[in-house]
Design a protein around this motif. Structure first.
Motif, PDB file in Angstrom:
ATOM      1  N   PHE A  33      20.012  24.161  88.039  1.00  0.00           N
ATOM      2  CA  PHE A  33      19.278  24.882  86.959  1.00  0.00           C
ATOM      3  C   PHE A  33      18.223  24.809  87.050  1.00  0.00           C
ATOM      4  CE2 PHE A  33      17.007  22.658  83.390  1.00  0.00           C
ATOM      5  CZ  PHE A  33      17.319  23.355  82.510  1.00  0.00           C
ATOM      6  N   PHE A  34      17.118  24.121  88.129  1.00  0.00           N
ATOM      7  CA  PHE A  34      16.635  24.541  88.338  1.00  0.00           C
ATOM      8  C   PHE A  34      15.495  25.951  88.928  1.00  0.00           C
ATOM      9  CE2 PHE A  34      15.024  19.973  89.067  1.00  0.00           C
ATOM     10  CZ  PHE A  34      14.937  19.630  87.832  1.00  0.00           C
ATOM     11  N   ILE A  90      16.138  28.608  86.021  1.00  0.00           N
ATOM     12  CA  ILE A  90      14.700  28.769  85.451  1.00  0.00           C
ATOM     13  C   ILE A  90      13.511  29.091  86.080  1.00  0.00           C
ATOM     14  CG2 ILE A  90      12.830  26.601  84.065  1.00  0.00           C
ATOM     15  CD1 ILE A  90      15.496  26.870  82.788  1.00  0.00           C
ATOM     16  N   PHE A 126       6.046  22.067  90.709  1.00  0.00           N
ATOM     17  CA  PHE A 126       7.136  21.600  90.005  1.00  0.00           C
ATOM     18  C   PHE A 126       8.088  21.449  89.868  1.00  0.00           C
ATOM     19  CE2 PHE A 126       8.536  20.945  85.019  1.00  0.00           C
ATOM     20  CZ  PHE A 126       7.660  20.145  85.125  1.00  0.00           C
ATOM     21  N   PHE A 127       9.099  21.911  90.267  1.00  0.00           N
ATOM     22  CA  PHE A 127       9.558  22.140  90.321  1.00  0.00           C
ATOM     23  C   PHE A 127      11.167  21.402  91.832  1.00  0.00           C
ATOM     24  CE2 PHE A 127      10.687  25.853  87.643  1.00  0.00           C
ATOM     25  CZ  PHE A 127      11.567  24.942  86.396  1.00  0.00           C
ATOM     26  N   VAL A 164       8.984  18.640  93.279  1.00  0.00           N
ATOM     27  CA  VAL A 164       8.413  17.795  92.680  1.00  0.00           C
ATOM     28  C   VAL A 164       9.434  17.118  92.117  1.00  0.00           C
ATOM     29  CG1 VAL A 164       6.974  16.277  91.636  1.00  0.00           C
ATOM     30  CG2 VAL A 164       6.429  17.819  93.470  1.00  0.00           C
ATOM     31  N   SER A 165      10.426  17.679  90.683  1.00  0.00           N
ATOM     32  CA  SER A 165      11.290  16.978  90.496  1.00  0.00           C
ATOM     33  C   SER A 165      11.903  17.013  90.557  1.00  0.00           C
ATOM     34  CB  SER A 165      11.610  18.615  89.325  1.00  0.00           C
ATOM     35  OG  SER A 165      10.617  18.515  88.750  1.00  0.00           O
ATOM     36  N   PHE A 208      11.571  13.967  93.662  1.00  0.00           N
ATOM     37  CA  PHE A 208      11.485  12.100  91.931  1.00  0.00           C
ATOM     38  C   PHE A 208      12.740  11.971  91.913  1.00  0.00           C
ATOM     39  CE2 PHE A 208       7.178  13.522  91.234  1.00  0.00           C
ATOM     40  CZ  PHE A 208       6.636  11.484  90.799  1.00  0.00           C
ATOM     41  N   VAL A 256       7.527  13.904  98.523  1.00  0.00           N
ATOM     42  CA  VAL A 256       6.632  14.129  97.038  1.00  0.00           C
ATOM     43  C   VAL A 256       5.020  14.162  97.609  1.00  0.00           C
ATOM     44  CG1 VAL A 256       5.916  12.891  94.471  1.00  0.00           C
ATOM     45  CG2 VAL A 256       8.581  13.284  95.801  1.00  0.00           C
ATOM     46  N   PHE A 315       1.953  17.212  97.125  1.00  0.00           N
ATOM     47  CA  PHE A 315       0.711  17.324  96.681  1.00  0.00           C
ATOM     48  C   PHE A 315      -0.248  17.231  97.731  1.00  0.00           C
ATOM     49  CE2 PHE A 315      -3.131  14.591  95.415  1.00  0.00           C
ATOM     50  CZ  PHE A 315      -3.545  15.360  94.134  1.00  0.00           C
ATOM     51  N   VAL A 365      -0.668  13.720  88.176  1.00  0.00           N
ATOM     52  CA  VAL A 365      -1.084  14.482  89.408  1.00  0.00           C
ATOM     53  C   VAL A 365       0.016  15.334  90.662  1.00  0.00           C
ATOM     54  CG1 VAL A 365      -2.693  14.122  91.108  1.00  0.00           C
ATOM     55  CG2 VAL A 365      -3.185  13.438  89.206  1.00  0.00           C
ATOM     56  N   ILE A 366       1.269  14.474  90.729  1.00  0.00           N
ATOM     57  CA  ILE A 366       1.558  15.154  91.806  1.00  0.00           C
ATOM     58  C   ILE A 366       2.751  16.060  91.506  1.00  0.00           C
ATOM     59  CG2 ILE A 366       3.071  14.709  93.227  1.00  0.00           C
ATOM     60  CD1 ILE A 366       3.124  12.345  93.706  1.00  0.00           C
ATOM     61  N   PHE A 367       2.729  16.139  89.938  1.00  0.00           N
ATOM     62  CA  PHE A 367       3.601  16.997  88.969  1.00  0.00           C
ATOM     63  C   PHE A 367       2.442  18.395  88.895  1.00  0.00           C
ATOM     64  CE2 PHE A 367       7.250  14.570  88.229  1.00  0.00           C
ATOM     65  CZ  PHE A 367       7.808  15.252  87.899  1.00  0.00           C
ATOM     66  N   TRP A 376       8.388  15.933  80.637  1.00  0.00           N
ATOM     67  CA  TRP A 376       8.410  16.459  81.566  1.00  0.00           C
ATOM     68  C   TRP A 376       9.236  18.527  80.805  1.00  0.00           C
ATOM     69  CZ3 TRP A 376      12.929  20.585  83.382  1.00  0.00           C
ATOM     70  CH2 TRP A 376      12.534  20.401  84.402  1.00  0.00           C
ATOM     71  N   TRP A 410       5.836  22.797  79.723  1.00  0.00           N
ATOM     72  CA  TRP A 410       6.312  24.076  80.158  1.00  0.00           C
ATOM     73  C   TRP A 410       5.377  24.647  79.735  1.00  0.00           C
ATOM     74  CZ3 TRP A 410      12.290  24.798  80.123  1.00  0.00           C
ATOM     75  CH2 TRP A 410      13.788  24.787  81.706  1.00  0.00           C
TER      76      TRP A 410
END
Lengths: 1094, 156
Positions: A662-663, A666, A686-687, A689-690, A693, A713, A717, B38-40, B107, B111
């Motif tokens: 999915f990521f 997207i 972003f993806f 890191v998602s 997690f 993770v 950063f 912040v990591i995100f 989350w 976007w």
């Protein structure tokens, strides 16, 4: 002969790469229009050396010897000045055409819409607030119609300022990629009017938009540049121009003055056209034009022969966008006003290209006797050159415009010779036509010269067929000048002859411009669709291939012979491809013949025929691959497997896999928007890191590898933060921050600077080197002992050498030690070269090792793959680190740690609880072992997607951007001072794709080794090879999805404002990246299967 | 706040203990969530730090505070709720599912941030907060439905 499975796999990889290659090549042919810049220049004395074939009597008195001819005006002028007709060029009063004006003031109003200028009564629309604000222009064209003229100035897309300025000054059609000798710098290397002005001793003053200085860094006599990239600043540039413009008008030390105002463009971008700010800006400009004209009138002794040109470089839409090819963006205005009073007004007819006044009351027409004609921007350079009397730029393909040329050139065309008793009215007209004919003749000769030179010197020139047609036009036109020399008896006949000549020249020039336009400005929608379709087909094939491998991996064992065929049904594919290709070729031939017989025209050309046949072949092969029933032999397994899959599908690890897919989708979809492309680094982070997690969550569930998941993770950063600190980043249009690691500490004492450098560059670098050497030290991969020793020594040597190279460089720049010159040279040039050769040697050595390794047992296979890829990565990464430069090591260290965490995490997916089932079961009871094997066919989707996202992130974190000015040109010159396209190109490619493509793909076997469960006897001996090819295919698939979306996006957005600024570079990077990926995947696959190919 | 009230009625840790837990869990939760944000990719430079801090307090109040009050310092309980999503009982449903919803909503809320529409709501943390609120309320509704369904099953 039956092919082995490996060979079939190889064919599959080749097939997919071939599809990608074809798709991208065809798409590129339709989309990326390229033009080669010829580094040739026109010169004044060209007319004497070359066979021009024009009747230059009217233009060049020093060439013409026919003094018996009617004494034409400028000949009189010249003879007055130089009565003895000197043969020297230097003393010649003019060059190609006699100058009609002495000075030109050019005011460029960026993004000037045509309806800003044109009288609203002329336009079909109703009156809007921004119309009729430039009153002075309208007043002049109606009151002084003999010296003022308004044109609809038509630009060619791309309508961005830089491309337009280039087009205006070179008289050509700038494409996205103008292949020239400039390596990154936007400076124009082609012949242009600014260059011609300078080399003919004219002085050019520029004020305003600093784009001019990018294009012409050194040609200006004086320049007052103001920054153009801050769109929100409405007034700085304009006020800057105004401060310098009026003083300059009182000076007499220039010949051409260029003032470029940006206000309207910026107002459009920020507030749109329908805003009060726009009205204010236009009123300000009205004042400016008024003032300029007043000065020109008052200072008549300085400006007696001055021409004022007010022009826009492109239009804009109501929202203030420009870049595309809509009418609003393309139509802008050109206003010309001559300070000189015409000696005799000649009313010129409005021809068909001009707006006629039909829908306006006749009274108005009578009182304002003017018309507005179309003027192609393409023609500007030639017309300008003809007016000011400089050679036409070499690459100009425009035509000298009759209206503007007539408006101004009429002034040096007196009618004082009354030696023949001709009609007083017609005489000036005839004279004018003669002069214009000669100018057009010169013009045609110059355009023809360019076309011939261009097709001679570039690979993708014009098609011979088109050139032939063009040449017949040219010969026709040239034959006129021969006819013309036998002069007609009376005036009427001469006039008829002249206008027929005019028509022929015009025909030739228009045909030439049309050909050039079709070659350089028109996207070929057919080719683009074709390319996109081929890429999409390859996408389907890849998905199918992965599925097939997944099924095969889980199939019953030992794999039967016919199973191999399922990898790639080569024979069926060849047959089907052949049949389909033949069919489409036949069908197209039949259609061609039918059309030819019935309508008499030819429907398509030879390349199109080849394309159709190729398309048929591709369809055939794809069809037979995609629709082949998979695995007849394991049909029941399939059913069982599907059922099992669905029950297990939403278990947590699979959920992560689904989310990863999915990521990935997207991310690919986000590429359809320019803002997401601009922020791709953040999107990818972003993806990533998602996923990190989600993995962390799973690690917490299983209570193992929590630390690694957490580190992953956090390191993520740290890596983006580091890259943000260290590198020059362009944040869209907003600001450029130049905070490099070194400049932070530029004020601190040099000892601290040195310590800083050592701690950020050398320490991480040594750490990486040590890590690699240590991990290789333990490996058993090398078949012979000495090769291991050699590789280890070589590796340590390269790392030490690179470290020394940087150290010496640092010491030198910090003035710590005074290093003698030869030593410096050694450090700068020889060390990198030595590193290159050592790395090449080591790579070969490792490859040789891979090739002659004999695998004794299957257990060894896993470690073999792992260590082989580790050795390759270790060797190549030293080279890539050298190219990445000083910022490389610390990023690389973080990335390395992150990769290690990622690899370690993989054991979460292969953790015992997923495989407990098969421990309990005995091995050969069939239903259970199906189940077992399903789990053994590890799905690489989540891991590979993560790996691919990680690779993309590394690409951005190492300071690359998907833009051509984001390339690290300095990296190409490490170890070399001189430029050679292949050598420097290779280095640049290694720098750009090294960290993000080469290393990740070569280290994919590591991922597989971590991911796959330990080998069991139950599995076929192909297990690891299958796994690795599955992983490679998946990586390729992920990259293909991104590239396919970029391609589709470029197709959709091809008229978008940012297409040349953002989408097209992104497409180029993705397409090249995809091809690089294909090649590397193939390479990695070969290196993996080589030991068992024999 | 619904959560808070329900919590005091049902499980009843003493009011002092609850407030002590809440005082501790709010800043700790905020800290952890800010680090995660912040990591995100949330801005962490000085000029944004205040906004980020406020946002952290807010999301902590939604996600960490109720859970902190109910669960206290028990690590295994936290794991069970947040890593495995296996709530037990009405109270835990009404904590766990809205908390997940808020995180997922935040989350998704991130976007539209990169888009260049230049709307005021696109600024950090506005749309993330909207997403968070949306997710939280969706979670509340979902948890209510789940609780109802579960109670039906039990009664059956």
């Amino acid at each position: 002969m039956e092919l082995k499975q490996e060979q079939r796999m190889l064919c599959l990889f080749l097939y997919i790469s071939g599809l990608h290659g074809i798709g991208i090549f065809v798409f590129t042919r339709g989309f990326l229009l390229t033009r080669n810049e010829l580094p040739l220049f026109s010169h004044c004395d060209d007319l004497q050396h070359d066979e021009v074939g024009c009747n230059l009597a009217y233009m060049l008195p020093s060439i013409s010897n026919s003094s018996s001819f009617h004494a034409v005006s400028e000949e009189d002028d010249c003879t007055r000045q130089t009565p003895t007709k000197p043969k020297h060029i230097a003393t010649k009063p003019h060059c190609w055409t006699p100058p009609a004006v002495k000075k030109v003031v050019i005011l460029v109003f960026d993004a000037l819409r045509f309806d800003f200028v044109a009288p609203s009564s002329l336009l079909k629309d109703k009156k809007r607030p921004w119309m009729d604000r430039l009153q002075v222009v309208q007043k002049l064209i109606s009151e002084e119609s003999s010296r003022a003229r308004l044109f609809k100035f038509i630009a060619d897309p791309p309508t961005t300022s830089l491309q337009r300025l280039k087009g205006l000054t070179t008289g050509s059609l700038p494409t996205f990629i103008d292949v020239g000798n400039s390596f990154g710098a936007p400076a124009i290397v082609e012949d242009n009017i600014i260059k011609q002005l300078t080399s003919n001793g004219k002085k050019v003053i520029m004020m305003g938009d600093d784009t001019w200085l990018d294009l012409f860094p050194s040609q200006f006599f004086q320049a007052f540049p103001f920054p153009s990239f801050n769109v929100k600043d409405l007034h700085t540039v304009d006020n800057g121009v105004l401060e310098n413009l009026f003083p300059a008008l009182y000076e007499d030390n220039w010949d051409v003055l260029i003032g470029h105002f940006l206000g309207v463009d910026h107002v459009g971008h920020i507030f749109g056209v329908e805003s009060t700010q726009m009205v204010e800006k236009l009123e300000q400009y009205n004042k400016v034009v008024e003032d300029v004209i007043a000065i020109l009138r008052n200072e008549s002794q300085k400006h007696d022969e001055t021409l004022l040109l007010v022009l826009g470089d492109h239009g804009q839409t109501l929202n203030g966008d420009h870049g595309g090819g809509t009418l609003e963006e393309v139509e802008t205005a050109l206003f010309a006003w001559s300070a000189q009073q015409p000696t005799h007004p000649v009313s010129q007819s409005c021809d068909s290209s001009c707006i006629s006044y039909l829908d306006i009351p006749p009274s108005l027409v009578r009182e304002s006797n003017y018309c507005i004609c179309n003027f192609q921007q393409l023609d500007f350079a030639a017309t300008f050159a003809a007016l000011i009397g400089i050679p036409f730029p070499y690459g100009s393909i425009g035509k000298v415009d009759p209206q503007l040329f007539g408006l101004v050139a009429r002034m040096w065309q007196p009618s004082q010779h009354n030696n023949t008793d001709m009609d007083e009215d017609k005489m000036p007209m005839v004279e004018w036509q003669k002069v214009y004919n000669t100018v057009l003749c010169l013009n045609s000769w110059q355009v023809n010269r360019y076309f011939q030179q261009y097709s001679k010197s570039s690979i993708n020139g014009f098609s011979p067929y088109d050139l032939d047609i063009l040449h017949t036009f040219y010969n026709d036109a040239q034959s006129f000048s021969r006819e013309w020399s036998v002069r007609a008896a009376n005036l009427d006949a001469e006039m008829a002859l002249l206008s027929s000549g005019l028509a022929r020249y015009t025909k030739y020039l228009q045909a030439a411009a049309a050909l050039a336009r079709s070659k350089w400005t028109k996207f070929s929608d057919g080719l683009m669709t074709y390319g996109v379709l081929v890429v999409l087909i390859s996408l389907l094939i890849q998905i199918k291939a992965i599925y097939m491998l997944f099924v095969l991996g889980s199939a019953s064992l030992p794999a039967k012979f016919e199973d191999y065929r399922n990898v790639l049904p080569l024979q069926e594919m060849i047959t089907d491809g052949f049949i389909f290709g033949l069919m489409s070729a036949g069908a197209s031939t039949v259609v061609y013949i039918l059309v030819h017989v019935i309508f008499g025209g030819s429907l398509f050309s030879k390349p199109q025929f080849v394309m159709i046949s190729l398309g048929g072949t591709i369809l055939g092969t794809a069809k037979s691959y995609l629709f082949k029933e998979t695995l007849q032999s394991t049909c029941y397994t399939k059913n069982r497997m599907l059922r099992n899959c669905w029950t297990k599908w939403f278990a947590y690890p699979n959920l992560i896999g689904l989310l990863a897919v999915f990521f990935c989708c997207i991310h690919a979809c986000s590429l359809l928007s320019n803002s997401f492309i601009l922020r791709e680094q953040q999107v990818v982070t972003f993806f990533l890191v998602s996923l990190g997690f989600l993995d962390l969550r799973m690690a917490m569930q299983q209570k193992s590898k929590v630390l690694q998941a957490l580190c992953f993770v956090v390191l993520n950063f740290i890596m983006s933060a580091l890259s943000g600190l260290n590198f020059l980043k362009e944040n869209g249009y907003q600001t450029r921050e130049t905070t490099s690691g070194m400049s932070i500490s530029s004020h601190t004492p040099s000892i601290w600077q040195f310590v800083f450098a050592v701690s950020t560059v050398h320490v991480p670098f040594i750490a990486i080197g040590c890590a690699f050497v240590k991990s290789l030290w333990r490996s058993y991969f090398f078949s012979r002992r000495y090769s291991k020793v050699v590789v280890l020594c070589g590796l340590s040597c390269t790392y030490a050498a690179i470290c020394l190279h940087w150290l010496l460089d640092d010491l030198n720049t910090l003035k710590f030690l005074c290093i003698p010159g030869p030593c410096q040279k050694f450090a700068r040039l020889l060390i990198p070269r030595a590193v290159y050769s050592i790395v090449a040697f080591l790579t070969l050595l490792v490859l040789c090792n891979i090739m002659d390794t004999k695998i004794h047992s299957e257990i060894q296979l896993k470690t073999f793959f792992e260590e082989a890829s580790l050795a390759l990565v270790a060797v190549l990464s030293s080279l890539i680190l050298l190219l990445l430069g000083r910022h490389g090591p610390i990023i690389a260290l973080t990335a390395g740690l992150e990769a290690w965490c990622l690899l370690e995490k993989q054991s979460l997916y292969a953790s015992p609880q997923h495989y407990q089932a098969d421990k309990k079961q005995s091995l050969y009871t069939s239903p259970q072992h199906c189940q077992v094997d399903i789990k053994a066919a590890v799905d690489y989707l989540p891991a590979t997607i993560q790996w691919s996202l990680f690779a993309t992130q590394v690409f951005f974190c190492t300071g690359h951007r998907c833009a051509f000015d984001g390339l690290h040109y300095a990296a190409a010159f490490i170890g070399f001072d001189h430029f050679s396209i292949y050598r420097q190109g290779t280095l640049l490619a290694l720098d750009t794709f090294g960290a993000s493509h080469i290393l990740p793909i070569l280290s994919l076997p590591l991922l597989v080794a971590k991911r796959a469960p330990p080998l069991r006897i139950t599995w076929s001996n192909q297990f690891y090879k299958m796994q690795i090819s599955q992983a490679l295919l998946t990586f390729d698939l992920v990259r293909t999805i991104t590239a396919a979306f970029t391609t589709v996006c470029v197709t959709i957005q091809r008229r978008h404002l940012m297409v040349w600024g953002l989408f097209a570079p992104k497409f180029v990077f993705d397409a090249i990246g995809l091809l690089v990926t294909d090649v590397l995947v193939l390479f990695a696959f070969l290196s993996v299967i080589w030991p068992s190919l024999h | 706040m619904y959560t808070l009230i329900s919590l005091k009625q049902r499980r009843c840790p003493s009011i002092w203990e609850a407030s002590w837990r809440s005082i501790l869990s709010l800043p700790i939760g905020a800290l952890i969530l800010i680090i995660a944000a912040v990591i995100f990719g949330a801005p962490w430079e000085l000029e944004h730090s205040r906004k980020t801090a406020y946002w952290g307090q807010l999301i902590s109040a939604i996600v960490a505070l109720p859970a902190g009050i109910v669960l206290g310092g028990s690590w295994s309980e936290w794991l069970r709720l947040l890593a495995f999503t296996r709530p037990r009982g009405v109270l835990e449903y009404s904590i766990c599912i809205p908390a997940h919803g808020a995180v997922i909503g935040a989350w998704f809320g991130a976007w539209p941030m990169p888009l260049d529409w230049e709307r005021p709501w696109q600024e950090w943390p506005v749309c993330v907060t909207y997403g968070m609120a949306g997710g939280f309320f969706a979670g509340e509704i979902l948890s209510a439905i789940l609780v109802l369904v579960n109670s039906h099953e039990k009664s059956d």
